[in-house]
Scaffold this motif. Structure first.
Motif, PDB file in Angstrom:
ATOM      1  N   VAL A  84       0.873  -1.179   0.000  1.00  0.00           N
ATOM      2  CA  VAL A  84       0.000   0.000   0.000  1.00  0.00           C
ATOM      3  C   VAL A  84       0.905   1.222   0.000  1.00  0.00           C
ATOM      4  CG1 VAL A  84      -1.734   1.284   1.308  1.00  0.00           C
ATOM      5  CG2 VAL A  84      -1.783  -1.217   1.296  1.00  0.00           C
ATOM      6  N   ARG A  85       0.641   2.117  -0.921  1.00  0.00           N
ATOM      7  CA  ARG A  85       1.495   3.305  -0.992  1.00  0.00           C
ATOM      8  C   ARG A  85       0.751   4.536  -0.485  1.00  0.00           C
ATOM      9  NH1 ARG A  85       6.351   3.122  -3.669  1.00  0.00           N
ATOM     10  NH2 ARG A  85       6.719   1.282  -4.960  1.00  0.00           N
ATOM     11  N   GLY A  86       1.373   5.292   0.358  1.00  0.00           N
ATOM     12  CA  GLY A  86       0.797   6.543   0.827  1.00  0.00           C
ATOM     13  C   GLY A  86       0.998   7.626  -0.222  1.00  0.00           C
ATOM     14  N   PRO A  87       0.466   8.802   0.043  1.00  0.00           N
ATOM     15  CA  PRO A  87       0.655   9.917  -0.892  1.00  0.00           C
ATOM     16  C   PRO A  87       2.123  10.317  -0.925  1.00  0.00           C
ATOM     17  CG  PRO A  87      -0.293  10.692   1.167  1.00  0.00           C
ATOM     18  CD  PRO A  87      -0.255   9.195   1.254  1.00  0.00           C
ATOM     19  N   ALA A  88       2.527  10.893  -2.044  1.00  0.00           N
ATOM     20  CA  ALA A  88       3.936  11.194  -2.217  1.00  0.00           C
ATOM     21  C   ALA A  88       4.407  12.312  -1.286  1.00  0.00           C
ATOM     22  CB  ALA A  88       4.213  11.581  -3.666  1.00  0.00           C
ATOM     23  N   GLY A  89       3.537  13.222  -0.941  1.00  0.00           N
ATOM     24  CA  GLY A  89       3.980  14.336  -0.097  1.00  0.00           C
ATOM     25  C   GLY A  89       4.636  15.414  -0.932  1.00  0.00           C
ATOM     26  N   ALA A  90       4.754  16.571  -0.351  1.00  0.00           N
ATOM     27  CA  ALA A  90       5.339  17.687  -1.091  1.00  0.00           C
ATOM     28  C   ALA A  90       6.841  17.460  -1.248  1.00  0.00           C
ATOM     29  CB  ALA A  90       5.076  18.992  -0.348  1.00  0.00           C
ATOM     30  N   GLN A  91       7.358  17.885  -2.394  1.00  0.00           N
ATOM     31  CA  GLN A  91       8.788  17.761  -2.656  1.00  0.00           C
ATOM     32  C   GLN A  91       9.571  18.630  -1.678  1.00  0.00           C
ATOM     33  OE1 GLN A  91       9.438  15.658  -5.256  1.00  0.00           O
ATOM     34  NE2 GLN A  91      11.542  15.685  -4.529  1.00  0.00           N
ATOM     35  N   PRO A  92      10.552  18.073  -0.979  1.00  0.00           N
ATOM     36  CA  PRO A  92      11.311  18.928  -0.055  1.00  0.00           C
ATOM     37  C   PRO A  92      12.146  19.956  -0.809  1.00  0.00           C
ATOM     38  CG  PRO A  92      12.274  16.728  -0.182  1.00  0.00           C
ATOM     39  CD  PRO A  92      11.004  16.684  -0.974  1.00  0.00           C
ATOM     40  N   ILE A  93      12.375  21.079  -0.154  1.00  0.00           N
ATOM     41  CA  ILE A  93      13.240  22.101  -0.738  1.00  0.00           C
ATOM     42  C   ILE A  93      14.619  21.933  -0.107  1.00  0.00           C
ATOM     43  CG2 ILE A  93      13.631  24.581  -0.960  1.00  0.00           C
ATOM     44  CD1 ILE A  93      10.567  24.892  -0.573  1.00  0.00           C
ATOM     45  N   VAL A  94      15.571  21.537  -0.945  1.00  0.00           N
ATOM     46  CA  VAL A  94      16.915  21.284  -0.430  1.00  0.00           C
ATOM     47  C   VAL A  94      17.874  22.309  -1.014  1.00  0.00           C
ATOM     48  CG1 VAL A  94      18.756  19.598  -0.173  1.00  0.00           C
ATOM     49  CG2 VAL A  94      16.388  18.825  -0.355  1.00  0.00           C
ATOM     50  N   ASP A  95      18.484  23.098  -0.147  1.00  0.00           N
ATOM     51  CA  ASP A  95      19.461  24.076  -0.598  1.00  0.00           C
ATOM     52  C   ASP A  95      20.856  23.671  -0.146  1.00  0.00           C
ATOM     53  OD1 ASP A  95      17.761  25.945  -1.899  1.00  0.00           O
ATOM     54  OD2 ASP A  95      17.014  26.532   0.085  1.00  0.00           O
ATOM     55  N   MET A  96      21.839  24.308  -0.747  1.00  0.00           N
ATOM     56  CA  MET A  96      23.211  24.027  -0.346  1.00  0.00           C
ATOM     57  C   MET A  96      23.840  25.322   0.131  1.00  0.00           C
ATOM     58  SD  MET A  96      25.924  21.509  -1.964  1.00  0.00           S
ATOM     59  CE  MET A  96      25.199  21.522  -3.561  1.00  0.00           C
ATOM     60  N   LEU A  97      24.509  25.259   1.266  1.00  0.00           N
ATOM     61  CA  LEU A  97      25.147  26.462   1.796  1.00  0.00           C
ATOM     62  C   LEU A  97      26.600  26.499   1.320  1.00  0.00           C
ATOM     63  CD1 LEU A  97      24.887  27.760   5.427  1.00  0.00           C
ATOM     64  CD2 LEU A  97      26.987  27.956   4.149  1.00  0.00           C
ATOM     65  N   LEU A  98      26.931  27.534   0.574  1.00  0.00           N
ATOM     66  CA  LEU A  98      28.311  27.706   0.139  1.00  0.00           C
ATOM     67  C   LEU A  98      28.818  28.967   0.803  1.00  0.00           C
ATOM     68  CD1 LEU A  98      27.734  26.953  -3.617  1.00  0.00           C
ATOM     69  CD2 LEU A  98      28.685  25.425  -1.896  1.00  0.00           C
ATOM     70  N   SER A  99      29.744  28.808   1.704  1.00  0.00           N
ATOM     71  CA  SER A  99      30.233  29.960   2.444  1.00  0.00           C
ATOM     72  C   SER A  99      30.976  30.879   1.493  1.00  0.00           C
ATOM     73  CB  SER A  99      31.154  29.476   3.558  1.00  0.00           C
ATOM     74  OG  SER A  99      31.674  30.582   4.245  1.00  0.00           O
ATOM     75  N   GLU A 100      30.469  32.084   1.309  1.00  0.00           N
ATOM     76  CA  GLU A 100      31.038  33.062   0.377  1.00  0.00           C
ATOM     77  C   GLU A 100      31.307  32.417  -0.966  1.00  0.00           C
ATOM     78  OE1 GLU A 100      34.427  34.570   2.392  1.00  0.00           O
ATOM     79  OE2 GLU A 100      33.249  35.374   4.041  1.00  0.00           O
ATOM     80  N   GLY A 101      30.436  31.466  -1.341  1.00  0.00           N
ATOM     81  CA  GLY A 101      30.544  30.838  -2.644  1.00  0.00           C
ATOM     82  C   GLY A 101      31.720  29.900  -2.787  1.00  0.00           C
ATOM     83  N   ARG A 102      32.408  29.610  -1.693  1.00  0.00           N
ATOM     84  CA  ARG A 102      33.591  28.771  -1.818  1.00  0.00           C
ATOM     85  C   ARG A 102      33.451  27.482  -1.011  1.00  0.00           C
ATOM     86  NH1 ARG A 102      36.785  31.322  -4.903  1.00  0.00           N
ATOM     87  NH2 ARG A 102      38.410  29.761  -4.752  1.00  0.00           N
ATOM     88  N   VAL A 103      34.169  26.465  -1.476  1.00  0.00           N
ATOM     89  CA  VAL A 103      34.166  25.180  -0.776  1.00  0.00           C
ATOM     90  C   VAL A 103      35.615  24.810  -0.478  1.00  0.00           C
ATOM     91  CG1 VAL A 103      33.441  22.776  -0.843  1.00  0.00           C
ATOM     92  CG2 VAL A 103      32.163  24.485  -2.140  1.00  0.00           C
ATOM     93  N   PRO A 104      35.932  24.439   0.767  1.00  0.00           N
ATOM     94  CA  PRO A 104      37.327  24.113   1.094  1.00  0.00           C
ATOM     95  C   PRO A 104      37.823  22.867   0.358  1.00  0.00           C
ATOM     96  CG  PRO A 104      35.945  24.186   3.077  1.00  0.00           C
ATOM     97  CD  PRO A 104      35.042  24.288   1.909  1.00  0.00           C
ATOM     98  N   TRP A 105      39.134  22.772   0.244  1.00  0.00           N
ATOM     99  CA  TRP A 105      39.746  21.609  -0.418  1.00  0.00           C
ATOM    100  C   TRP A 105      39.475  20.342   0.380  1.00  0.00           C
ATOM    101  CZ3 TRP A 105      42.671  21.181  -4.902  1.00  0.00           C
ATOM    102  CH2 TRP A 105      42.979  22.382  -5.539  1.00  0.00           C
ATOM    103  N   ALA A 106      39.638  20.416   1.694  1.00  0.00           N
ATOM    104  CA  ALA A 106      39.588  19.197   2.500  1.00  0.00           C
ATOM    105  C   ALA A 106      38.965  19.509   3.850  1.00  0.00           C
ATOM    106  CB  ALA A 106      40.997  18.631   2.701  1.00  0.00           C
ATOM    107  N   GLY A 107      38.782  18.477   4.664  1.00  0.00           N
ATOM    108  CA  GLY A 107      38.221  18.653   6.002  1.00  0.00           C
ATOM    109  C   GLY A 107      36.890  17.939   6.125  1.00  0.00           C
ATOM    110  N   HIS A 108      36.440  17.785   7.377  1.00  0.00           N
ATOM    111  CA  HIS A 108      35.181  17.094   7.617  1.00  0.00           C
ATOM    112  C   HIS A 108      34.237  17.905   8.492  1.00  0.00           C
ATOM    113  CE1 HIS A 108      36.616  13.370   5.900  1.00  0.00           C
ATOM    114  NE2 HIS A 108      37.712  13.478   6.618  1.00  0.00           N
ATOM    115  N   THR A 109      34.668  19.069   8.970  1.00  0.00           N
ATOM    116  CA  THR A 109      33.905  19.719  10.032  1.00  0.00           C
ATOM    117  C   THR A 109      33.029  20.861   9.558  1.00  0.00           C
ATOM    118  OG1 THR A 109      35.708  21.246  10.400  1.00  0.00           O
ATOM    119  CG2 THR A 109      35.702  19.228  11.716  1.00  0.00           C
ATOM    120  N   ALA A 110      33.265  21.368   8.352  1.00  0.00           N
ATOM    121  CA  ALA A 110      32.525  22.526   7.855  1.00  0.00           C
ATOM    122  C   ALA A 110      32.714  23.740   8.766  1.00  0.00           C
ATOM    123  CB  ALA A 110      31.041  22.206   7.687  1.00  0.00           C
TER     124      ALA A 110
END
Lengths: 241, 826
Positions: free
Chosen positions: B225-251
């Motif tokens: 039995v399938r339930g309703p699909a539900g509204a599509q989530p809004i997923v954004d990405m945070l880019l700090s000052e538009g940049r992404v670091p080379w390495a690391g795990h902590t953000a």
């Protein structure tokens, strides 16, 4: 600059991987197997075999693999084969409990008898096996003096001179930045030595435990067992559990 | 289901219809469909997103049946059994279920029963069972080991398994499937209902939930039995000052922006992948917290009461943000969460959808989520996850064969409950989904293991734990054996834990408990070192027995042990999407400028390869020679690959010195150049033969896996009744000793087989490595470079943070010896 003289341990790695040192002036060799070899008098000493520990647990409903006795005796036979001692001293707690001898499988009993062939087998009794064996060959002793050393199961309290004992199952724990290693070990201040447990299922008690307090006249040296050699580890490198 | 629409009004009794109307609701199609399935006596799996009234849909048929039942003066036994993988969820659902029961005035008793339930309530539940019992798989396993089980469950009409997607592909799932098979014997007409979040392949769960009645010989199908699909989530990405670091795990770079986003939200859940990351993020956020926002921390190492406090404050709507690990993944309803933030990579699309579902439990409004990638590869992964979520594509756990150590525990439990016939039990066990392919020989072996330990050396026959009687039935030896088994039931294994306590005075006594840490957590620290725990900086004073003694430290810059990324591996599904994204240059335009430049630079200086090819780079650096490859198969599979590669390189005479792995790449370095080798030979699939076996037999992972199997299978016990820790002298009796002896004397023993299976799947991911080697066969693209490549920077930055594997123990001892010699000769 320290005012006290450093403990001057006399130790050297032997070609066999064992560690040569002296106890109360007597030359001894700590073997990687956990046995102590008195080469001059050709005596091999092993402590705390705890034979039939597996079946003791099984009798209470924990079905540990029933191979501990043959494993332990196999290792002892290999040492006897390699060193050809005139005497083997079993330093107490050879059996895990009072009914171990009854549970002993026929082929394991045969292995024990073979060890007594052509040499003296001495059973020093311990707290787990106070009466010694009933049907197996060998002499039974509470303690014995041999080559200037006193061999007994349970170490006596306070510093002792020239004592060789077992009972405590010493284990050394060494921590480095890359991890921790915990091994069975010999522990000696040059005056006395406590042997590691030889039995396959015998656990270990950290030498930093209170049970070892007050036993040594100077910070002792641990002989930690590796697969093929004994590592000398100083007191300061040892950590508690 | 064409009849559903018309049948709707008849399916819902007046009292229920009025209740829905009174709350301004109407019953949803999937809720009515679940009622129709129940009326038709069908088993059903309901798949619906969070917020779709899923739990109510599961319970409605039972509530209706119970409401329509004529009154009775005698207890009638349990009608509906609800199983949740989480204790807290069982309690939460109990609360939510009380609303319709009270508001409609239904004569229904619903109660929860978990490990935390008091003794008197448990005893009362046995004498006077509630109509609906809400409990956990472990409690159900205990019921199965109880003498009164058959009578207790004979009127059971329905079993509801909640969050089934989170449990089916695990040992707990195996244990639960076996318990369901047992319940079906007690109550042949019992219906099975599963509730699941959205998964890629429902058939896997249908198979798990379904069973094969012994007589029919054909699987009783579970309807979907399938339930309703539900509204599509809004997923954004945070880019700090538009940049992404080379390495690391902590953000860490983006923490100020994360704080601003929290300020703008009503309540935010901040998900991270490890406890270290949780501690770190919590501390960073508080450092920035000039507004003194109520921000809390929730992870598995914190003391239970502290976690309960956070949960309660959350439920009262008093918190603005909670930094949490997977402890909050599953479906407890938090009400007012309007934003989910994922710090660092999500690792899998389904897990991410679950987490996003924590925000806004209303179907018609979209959930909001924000990804914060901590490095460039993670940025690609976040993008791939966003696209997968937008396309409604998910990863899922594959079906698994039931574990034999779990079966051993179950069989012991049954013998404690009532005598069993061997052949009948085989039919019962193979009716359970995960065990449907179990061979009779294996089954017999498990029974032998339960009875005598299953050894080739038959010396334990007189100590049998279960014995075959004159009547041909097997039963437990005695009451004491049964009692001990009941103390050791369960398939969740926690590693040994140490209590973290505040040190009191100089006597090294432990004061107030702050929380618990797993054994090994503090191994890299020495007394005097500072670390972060429970959101504060502490100084390690000493470790005594099972206590870690600490004192508060003012250190603003604690010495933190490295954290090695996530404990979850990157899912196969998501990994493939990342490779596709990288290969497809036209796709790069969705990426931020600096990541695009990084990819362009990689293309320029090294290679960008096809999605089914393996990029392998070699280059010199310092006085060493590096080999870096990018399989994107997750840390576990990569570590195994690196272990095996170094063994081979050793044999090829390349003198490898070390390696490092992350979820995306493997780097190996050596004294000699690593180009000019035959890479097809190096990566040949035969490395999974003898090399793997030789390495595995010696590895600590086998020992760890063996310990787990030995405990679950009942070879060694977690607890003895009435046994207390001997004071003063603690002799450690380690399972490693048993492992060593057993491996030498009976290498084909059942538990060693179990341990190998567990290590291969859970700890080293052999299957995935096999798929990788197969995928890249003849498709290795080698780039011989003068310098390191842009891709290799993140992995090279991880060198030095990892602990060296393998035979380090001997080296540690040798170094300790060197210290002593240096001390003696200075």
């Amino acid at each position: 600059m320290s005012a006290l003289p450093r403990p001057a341990y006399d130790f050297a790695v032997s070609a066999c991987g064992g560690l040569r040192t002296t106890v109360a002036g007597v030359q001894v060799l700590m073997r990687a197997s956990g046995a102590l070899w008195l080469e001059a008098s050709r005596v091999l000493i092993v402590a705390d075999l705890h034979l039939e520990k597996g079946s003791a647990y099984a009798a209470r409903g924990q079905m540990l693999p029933p191979y501990d006795t043959r494993e332990t005796l196999g290792r002892l036979a290999a040492e006897a084969e390699a060193l050809r001692p005139d005497a083997i001293v079993l330093l107490g707690d050879t059996f895990h409990d009072g009914r171990s001898e009854e549970r002993l499988a026929a082929d394991d009993a045969a292995r024990l008898r073979a060890l007594a062939q052509g040499r003296t087998l001495i059973w020093v009794v311990g707290n787990h096996d106070a009466d010694g064996p009933r049907a197996l060959p060998g002499e039974i002793a509470d303690e014995l003096v041999l080559a200037g050393l006193t061999l007994r199961h349970e170490p006596q309290a306070g510093p002792q001179f020239s004592e060789v004992a077992g009972h405590l199952h010493p284990a050394a724990r060494v921590t480095a930045t890359r991890g921790t290693v915990r091994r069975r070990c010999f522990i000696s201040d040059g005056e006395r030595v406590i042997l590691p447990a030889f039995g396959a299922y015998a656990g270990g008690l950290n030498v930093r435990d209170a049970a070892f307090a007050g036993m040594f006249i100077r910070p002792p040296l641990a002989g930690a067992l590796g697969p093929h050699r004994v590592h000398a580890v100083g007191w300061r490198s040892l950590t508690g559990d | 289901m064409a009849e559903d629409a018309g049948a709707g009004p008849h399916l819902l009794p007046d009292r229920f219809a009025a209740w829905f109307a009174g709350r301004g609701w109407s019953a949803r199609a999937h809720q009515l469909e679940m009622i129709a399935k129940a009326r038709a006596g069908r088993d059903a799996l309901l798949i619906a997103p969070t917020g779709g009234g899923k739990t109510l849909a599961g319970f409605l048929p039972s509530l209706i049946e119970l409401a329509e039942r004529p009154p009775s003066n005698t207890p009638r036994g349990i009608h509906t059994l609800y199983i949740s993988p989480l204790k807290a969820l069982a309690v939460d659902v109990e609360r939510n279920l009380m609303a319709p029961i009270l508001q409609m005035g239904l004569p229904i008793v619903a109660e929860s029963r978990t490990g935390d339930t008091g003794i008197s309530r448990k005893q009362r539940q046995r004498v006077r069972p509630p109509d609906i019992l809400l409990t956990t798989p472990e409690q159900l396993a205990l019921f199965c080991a109880w003498e009164g089980a058959r009578l207790y469950f004979e009127n059971l009409a329905c079993v509801i398994v909640d969050e089934i997607h989170a449990i089916h592909a695990s040992k707990r799932g195996d244990l639960l499937a076996l318990a369901l098979a047992r319940l079906q014997i007690f109550a042949p007409n019992m219906r099975r209902v599963g509730l699941s979040a959205t998964v890629d392949d429902p058939a896997v769960i249908q198979r798990w939930l379904g069973f094969t009645p012994p007589e029919a010989g054909e699987e009783r199908a579970v309807d979907l039995v399938r339930g309703p699909a539900g509204a599509q989530p809004i997923v954004d990405m945070l880019l700090s000052e538009g940049r992404v670091p080379w390495a690391g795990h902590t953000a860490q770079h983006a923490m100020a922006e994360v704080y601003d986003v929290i300020r703008g939200a009503k309540t935010a859940l901040v998900f991270v992948n490890t406890r270290f990351q949780a501690e770190f993020a919590f501390q960073e956020l508080w450092r920035l917290n000039e507004d003194n926002l109520p921000i809390a921390l929730h992870h598995g190492s914190l003391a239970a009461e502290q976690r309960r406090k956070v949960e309660a404050a959350m439920a009262r709507g008093e918190l603005r943000a909670v930094v949490c690990t997977s402890t909050l993944d599953l479906g407890i309803d938090w009400g007012d969460v309007d934003l989910v933030i994922q710090l660092a990579s999500p690792k899998g699309a389904s897990r991410m959808v679950q987490r996003i579902g924590r925000a806004n439990h209303r179907l018609d409004e979209p959930s909001r989520a924000l990804f914060v990638p901590a490095n460039r590869f993670e940025m690609l992964e976040c993008q791939a996850a966003r696209e997968a979520i937008a396309e409604n594509r998910f990863d899922g756990d594959a079906a698994r064969d039931g574990a034999l150590d779990v079966l051993a525990q179950h069989i012991m439990g049954l013998a404690c409950s009532e005598p069993f016939d061997l052949l009948r039990l085989y039919d019962e066990v193979t009716a359970a989904g995960p065990y449907c392919d179990l061979a009779y020989e294996d089954f017999e072996q498990v029974v032998d293991f339960v009875s005598t330990g299953g050894y080739a050396l038959k010396t334990y026959d007189r100590f049998r734990r279960i014995v075959k009687g004159q009547d041909g039935l097997w039963r437990v030896r005695d009451a004491a054996t049964a009692q001990r088994h009941r103390l050791n039931v369960g398939a969740i294994l926690s590693p040994a834990v140490l209590s973290v306590r505040i040190a009191m005075g100089k006597s090294l006594r432990g004061g107030r408990k702050i929380g618990e840490v797993e054994e090994g957590y503090l191994e890299m620290l020495d007394p005097g070192d500072t670390f972060v725990f429970a959101g504060q900086v502490w100084k390690l004073v000493a470790v005594t027995g099972l206590d870690v003694l600490v004192s508060p430290a003012a250190d603003k810059d604690p010495k933190m042990p490295s954290w090695g990324g996530s404990k979850f591996a990157l899912s196969t599904f998501l990994a493939k999407r990342v490779r596709e994204l990288m290969f497809d240059e036209a796709h790069w335009q969705v990426l931020p400028a600096d990541v695009r430049e990084w990819l362009e630079m990689q293309k320029d200086r090294s290679l960008i390869v096809g999605e089914d090819e393996l990029l392998l780079e070699t280059f010199p650096r310092g006085r060493r020679h590096f080999l870096v490859c990018y399989p994107f198969e997750g840390r576990l599979a990569h570590t195994t690959l690196a272990m095996l590669l170094t063994r081979r390189l050793e044999r090829m005479g390349a003198a490898p010195l070390g390696f490092v792995c992350n979820d995306y790449a493997v780097a190996v370095w050596a004294l000699k150049p690593l180009d000019g080798l035959d890479y097809d030979e190096l990566f040949d699939q035969d490395m999974l033969g003898d090399d793997l076996e030789a390495w595995l037999a010696e590895s600590f992972m086998m020992k760890r896996a063996f310990k787990g199997c030995a405990i679950i299978g009942g070879l060694i016990e977690r607890r003895f009744p009435g046994e207390h820790q001997k004071s003063g002298r603690q002799v450690t009796f380690s399972t490693d000793l048993i492992y060593d002896v057993l491996r030498r004397h009976q290498p084909d023993h059942l538990l060693l087989r179990c341990a190998r299976q567990d290590a291969a799947t859970g700890l080293i991911d052999v299957a995935r490595l096999g798929q990788l080697l197969n995928r890249i066969k003849g498709r290795i693209r080698h780039a011989a470079l003068d310098h390191l490549s842009p891709f290799s920077v993140p992995i090279l930055l991880e060198i030095g943070k990892e602990r060296s594997p393998g035979g380090a123990g001997e080296m540690i001892l040798s170094e300790a010896e060197d210290d002593l010699i240096a001390e003696a000769t200075q």
